[in-house]
Design a protein around this motif. Structure first.
Motif, PDB file in Angstrom:
ATOM      1  N   PHE B  53       0.831  -1.197   0.000  1.00 28.52           N
ATOM      2  CA  PHE B  53       0.000   0.000   0.000  1.00 28.52           C
ATOM      3  C   PHE B  53       0.867   1.249   0.000  1.00 28.52           C
ATOM      4  CE2 PHE B  53      -2.266   3.361   2.362  1.00 28.52           C
ATOM      5  CZ  PHE B  53      -3.410   3.471   1.574  1.00 28.52           C
ATOM      6  N   ASP B  55       0.098   5.512  -0.076  1.00 25.05           N
ATOM      7  CA  ASP B  55      -0.942   6.546  -0.134  1.00 25.05           C
ATOM      8  C   ASP B  55      -0.372   7.810  -0.768  1.00 25.05           C
ATOM      9  OD1 ASP B  55       0.567   7.795   1.761  1.00 25.05           O
ATOM     10  OD2 ASP B  55      -1.057   8.012   3.239  1.00 25.05           O
ATOM     11  N   SER B  56      -1.139   8.879  -0.740  1.00 26.80           N
ATOM     12  CA  SER B  56      -0.734  10.093  -1.442  1.00 26.80           C
ATOM     13  C   SER B  56       0.579  10.644  -0.900  1.00 26.80           C
ATOM     14  CB  SER B  56      -1.841  11.140  -1.339  1.00 26.80           C
ATOM     15  OG  SER B  56      -2.164  11.386   0.010  1.00 26.80           O
ATOM     16  N   SER B  57       0.798  10.502   0.456  1.00 21.83           N
ATOM     17  CA  SER B  57       2.053  10.973   1.034  1.00 21.83           C
ATOM     18  C   SER B  57       3.205  10.162   0.485  1.00 21.83           C
ATOM     19  CB  SER B  57       2.019  10.822   2.563  1.00 21.83           C
ATOM     20  OG  SER B  57       0.850  11.376   3.084  1.00 21.83           O
ATOM     21  N   LEU B  59       3.353   8.549  -2.335  1.00 18.27           N
ATOM     22  CA  LEU B  59       3.524   8.909  -3.732  1.00 18.27           C
ATOM     23  C   LEU B  59       4.310  10.213  -3.834  1.00 18.27           C
ATOM     24  CD1 LEU B  59       2.646   7.854  -6.485  1.00 18.27           C
ATOM     25  CD2 LEU B  59       0.708   9.441  -6.370  1.00 18.27           C
ATOM     26  N   GLY B  60       3.921  11.187  -2.983  1.00 14.96           N
ATOM     27  CA  GLY B  60       4.617  12.477  -2.950  1.00 14.96           C
ATOM     28  C   GLY B  60       6.083  12.278  -2.636  1.00 14.96           C
ATOM     29  N   VAL B  63       7.960  10.921  -5.658  1.00 16.84           N
ATOM     30  CA  VAL B  63       8.144  11.969  -6.670  1.00 16.84           C
ATOM     31  C   VAL B  63       9.208  12.961  -6.204  1.00 16.84           C
ATOM     32  CG1 VAL B  63       7.024  13.878  -7.859  1.00 16.84           C
ATOM     33  CG2 VAL B  63       5.840  11.705  -7.616  1.00 16.84           C
ATOM     34  N   LEU B  90      -3.514   5.081 -11.851  1.00 18.17           N
ATOM     35  CA  LEU B  90      -4.479   6.171 -11.676  1.00 18.17           C
ATOM     36  C   LEU B  90      -3.793   7.529 -11.805  1.00 18.17           C
ATOM     37  CD1 LEU B  90      -7.404   6.877 -10.752  1.00 18.17           C
ATOM     38  CD2 LEU B  90      -6.538   6.874  -8.407  1.00 18.17           C
ATOM     39  N   THR B  91      -2.589   7.604 -11.227  1.00 23.18           N
ATOM     40  CA  THR B  91      -1.912   8.899 -11.208  1.00 23.18           C
ATOM     41  C   THR B  91      -0.951   9.033 -12.376  1.00 23.18           C
ATOM     42  OG1 THR B  91      -0.316   7.913  -9.696  1.00 23.18           O
ATOM     43  CG2 THR B  91      -2.084   9.185  -8.696  1.00 23.18           C
TER      44      THR B  91
END
Lengths: 659, 112
Positions: B53, B55-57, B59-60, B63, B90-91
């Motif tokens: 898993f 999450d957005s954090s 992923l950030g 990047v 998705l992203t």
């Protein structure tokens, strides 16, 4: 029981035990001293009585000789008077001794009575003797002489009995004293028998030969008795007594064996043979008196020795008494000292400490603690208490500081909480209320994971009649995400309203993305537009879950091919996806907080979603959202969420009327 | 956060041993990765085969690593699967960094 009571009781008991033990000794010594005084009184009186007996013996002899003889010298008569005076003097001295010691004597009255009776008898006899001599009646005198002799002899015997009874009243336990006493008695007997021999031999005149013969027999017996009495004063007994006694006894023995006895036997033998020399009687009498004086001397020596011993006993008793009394005083003084020291050094400091301790225990930190000045255990306790108090005061100060800190924290937290709640109210007010824009109905579900959310959405009618919509999910959550959420909502609303005609949504998204400040977290979004009249629509999907279109029959399709989140890569390009919303169809936008809500086993809710949506395909949009809300709560097992959850439903109703 | 490094020439393969890169772990993950990059490891393969898993954090954070490397090198991701692969799809992360099924594939792309 307090320590004070215990220690005082212990000290008291010790002092009492001391008083009892030493007091007992003291009493015993007092008794011993009294006993010594009593012995002395009895012994001294017996000495006087011995002397009295001896003096009476001399008077008896002289008066007897005078009564029996036709002619006696002037000197002899004078000596009778002297002997009488001696007897009277001794009697007086004896009576005075009885008076002086009557408290110590067992029966002073009986002694006085005996002596008074003896005095009466003696005085009556003396009168008779004097009368007979004045009368010059020789036969009468001779008769009186025998009576006089016998009566005075009886008196002497009764005085002897008195001595014996005195000895019985105060028996002598001390060996030396008992020996001396026995010697005195033997010497007394010896003197008495010698006195009788002296009188009878001096008075022999051959007038009545038959009576004289009987008297000679008496003389022989008395001489035997005196010899026997002397033998009783065995030399072995004298061993261990004072040297003066042995000398006196030897003198007595020498005088008796060497002078008195041979002279008496010689005289007796001559008298029996009828040989008589005028004047022999008086000479014999004086010579015999000299021998008896030796006996009396020995008596006095013995008496002095006994008195010395008894005085020593008494003095020893007094010394012991003084010693025990001193011991008692010292013991009482020591007890008092111990009591005082225990009180000063133990009881008072402990009571002081105990009182201070109780106050400390009740958290009274104002209590004054005794200053430690001592290096013993109590000093250590005092030091420990001071440390204890200092620690307690420090604890109290720290506790106050902590309390103050907690209070200010609580105030700050409450303020933050109020601010957040106000922010949440504002955030919620920014969301469009559920409503209808022409044939399009929109319904939203908004559940922040904390007070404020990073999620947001909006539905806006554009001036040209088209309906713009968007949903945002800022990375992270809480206050920073909420602020960014408001900013991005504002940016999107501006973009939606300010767009010219049919400008591309993808270009718009690219513009927002490239303008997005690097410092802010990125966000995902779905940003779209739908024509309420024909249901034609377009949207940009930027990292956000793809929206669903659900028909009344439960069939569904997704719109969009995915895309980069906004604010992540500034050069990103975006795609526009077209869709058509038929009458009765719903466009459902949701944030990943819905699909990724996990149950206790960590399974995401997303797998449940298609079936749930299908089950409510015919229900009102509100009912669908209620069902989603309820199912997520059940799935989570609580009302708490890890991430913000937002669902926006846009429904194209079959209602033909356009507002 | 446990990261397991394996060097292949000038390429560093970093395997994430934890099953999640979420808000709680993302800062630590980011710090650890940045530290490697600043040491000069600018050719990186991030092995996410053990991660379930992101999450957005998370992923950030990934990047951010990419941005840190910039033009000096490149970053490939290997072994993403399940929810992680879905999130990347998705992203559209395939536009940002190459995604590979295996570490070997990724090594080839990074080395090239």
């Amino acid at each position: 029981m307090t320590i004070r009571t215990t220690l005082q009781m212990l000290t008291g008991v010790l002092a009492l035990a001391l008083v009892v033990a030493v007091g007992g000794q003291l009493l015993a010594q007092a008794n011993a001293r009294f006993e010594a005084q009593r012995l002395y009184a009895h012994d001294s009186l017996r000495g006087k009585l011995l002397l009295l007996g001896s003096r009476l013996g001399e008077e008896r002899g002289r008066a007897f000789v005078i009564l029996r003889s036709a002619e006696t010298s002037e000197e002899f008569v004078r000596r009778l008077r002297a002997a009488r005076a001696g007897v009277d003097l001794t009697l007086e001295a004896t009576l005075a001794e009885v008076r002086r010691r009557q408290d110590l004597l067992s029966r002073p009255e009986a002694i006085r009575a005996t002596l008074a009776a003896a005095t009466d008898v003696l005085n009556a006899l003396r009168e008779d003797v004097d009368k007979a001599r004045e009368a010059g009646d020789e036969p009468r005198s001779r008769r009186l002489a025998n009576r006089w002799f016998d009566t005075v002899t009886d008196l002497i015997a009764s005085i002897g009995s008195l001595r014996l009874s005195l000895l019985q009243d105060a028996p002598l336990q001390d060996t030396a004293l008992a020996t001396e006493s026995r010697l005195r008695r033997a010497l007394g007997l010896m003197g008495e028998h010698m006195g009788r021999v002296r009188a009878r031999l001096a008075a022999a005149d051959g007038v009545d030969s038959a009576a004289e013969s009987r008297a000679f027999d008496e003389v022989a017996r008395d001489l035997g008795a005196a010899t026997l009495a002397l033998e009783l004063t065995d030399e072995r007994q004298i061993l261990g007594l004072r040297p003066g006694i042995a000398d006196a006894m030897n003198a007595v023995r020498k005088e008796f064996d060497g002078v008195f006895r041979p002279a008496a036997l010689n005289l007796l033998s001559n008298l029996r043979q009828g040989t008589r020399v005028p004047g022999t009687g008086e000479r014999w009498f004086e010579a015999a008196t000299g021998s008896i004086a030796d006996v009396d001397d020995a008596q006095r020596t013995l008496l002095r020795s006994s008195e010395g011993r008894l005085r020593d006993l008494e003095a020893a008793g007094e010394r012991l008494m003084a010693m025990w009394a001193g011991l008692l005083a010292a013991g009482l003084l020591a007890s008092a000292g111990v009591m005082l020291i225990v009180r000063r050094r133990v009881i008072e400091p402990i009571e002081e400490l105990s009182a201070a301790m109780l106050r400390l225990a009740e958290n009274d930190l104002d209590v004054k603690l005794p200053r430690p000045k001592r290096r013993d255990e109590i000093g250590a306790m005092q030091t420990a208490f001071r440390t204890f108090k200092a620690n307690a005061m420090q604890r109290q100060r720290l506790q106050r500081e902590r309390d103050a800190l907690n209070e200010s924290l609580a105030r700050a937290y409450a303020q933050l909480r109020r601010d957040l709640e106000a922010a949440a109210a504002i955030q919620e007010a920014l969301l469009p209320p559920n409503g209808r824009l022409g044939p399009l109905r929109h319904v939203g579900l908004f559940r922040p994971s904390s007070v404020v959310a990073g999620d947001s959405y909006n539905v806006i009618r554009r001036p040209n009649g088209a309906v713009a919509f968007f949903q945002i999910d800022v990375a992270g959550h809480g206050a920073p995400a909420a602020l960014v959420s408001v900013a991005s909502q504002n940016a999107l609303a501006q973009a939606a309203l300010g767009r010219h005609g049919d400008a591309s949504l993808a270009v718009l998204a690219k513009g927002i993305n490239s303008d997005w400040p690097d410092e802010l977290p990125y966000f995902t979004m779905v940003f779209g537009e739908v024509d309420p009249v024909n249901g034609e629509g377009r949207l940009v999907q930027a990292g956000h879950p793809a929206p669903l279109i659900v028909s009344r029959d439960g069939s569904r399709r997704t719109v969009g091919e995915g895309g980069l989140p906004v604010g992540m890569i500034s050069e990103a390009d975006y795609d526009e996806a077209a869709f058509r919303l038929e009458e009765g169809e719903r466009l459902i936008l949701y944030s990943d907080g819905l699909t990724e809500a996990e149950d206790a086993q960590g399974r995401p809710f997303g797998e449940q979603l298609p079936a749930l949506i299908k089950r409510h395909a015919n229900a009102d949009a509100e009912q669908l959202l209620e069902a989603i809300d309820e199912e997520v709560r059940r799935w989570r097992g609580s009302d708490d969420l890890d991430d913000d959850l937002t669902v926006l439903v846009i429904e194209r109703t079959t209602d033909r009327e356009v507002a | 956060m446990t990261l397991n490094d394996t060097a292949h020439g000038d390429v560093l393969v970093v395997r994430v041993e934890d099953s999640r890169i979420d808000a709680a772990r993302a800062p630590e993950f980011k710090t650890a990765m940045i530290e490697r990059i600043d040491r000069g490891h600018v050719r990186l393969v991030l092995d996410l085969s053990k991660v379930d898993f992101v999450d957005s954090s998370g992923l950030g954070a990934i990047v951010s690593c990419l941005k840190r490397i910039g033009p000096r090198g490149n970053l490939a991701v290997a072994g993403a699967k399940g929810a992680v692969a879905k999130l990347f799809a998705l992203t559209r992360m395939d536009r940002v960094f190459p995604l590979h099924a295996s570490v070997d594939d990724a090594l080839k792309s990074v080395a090239g």
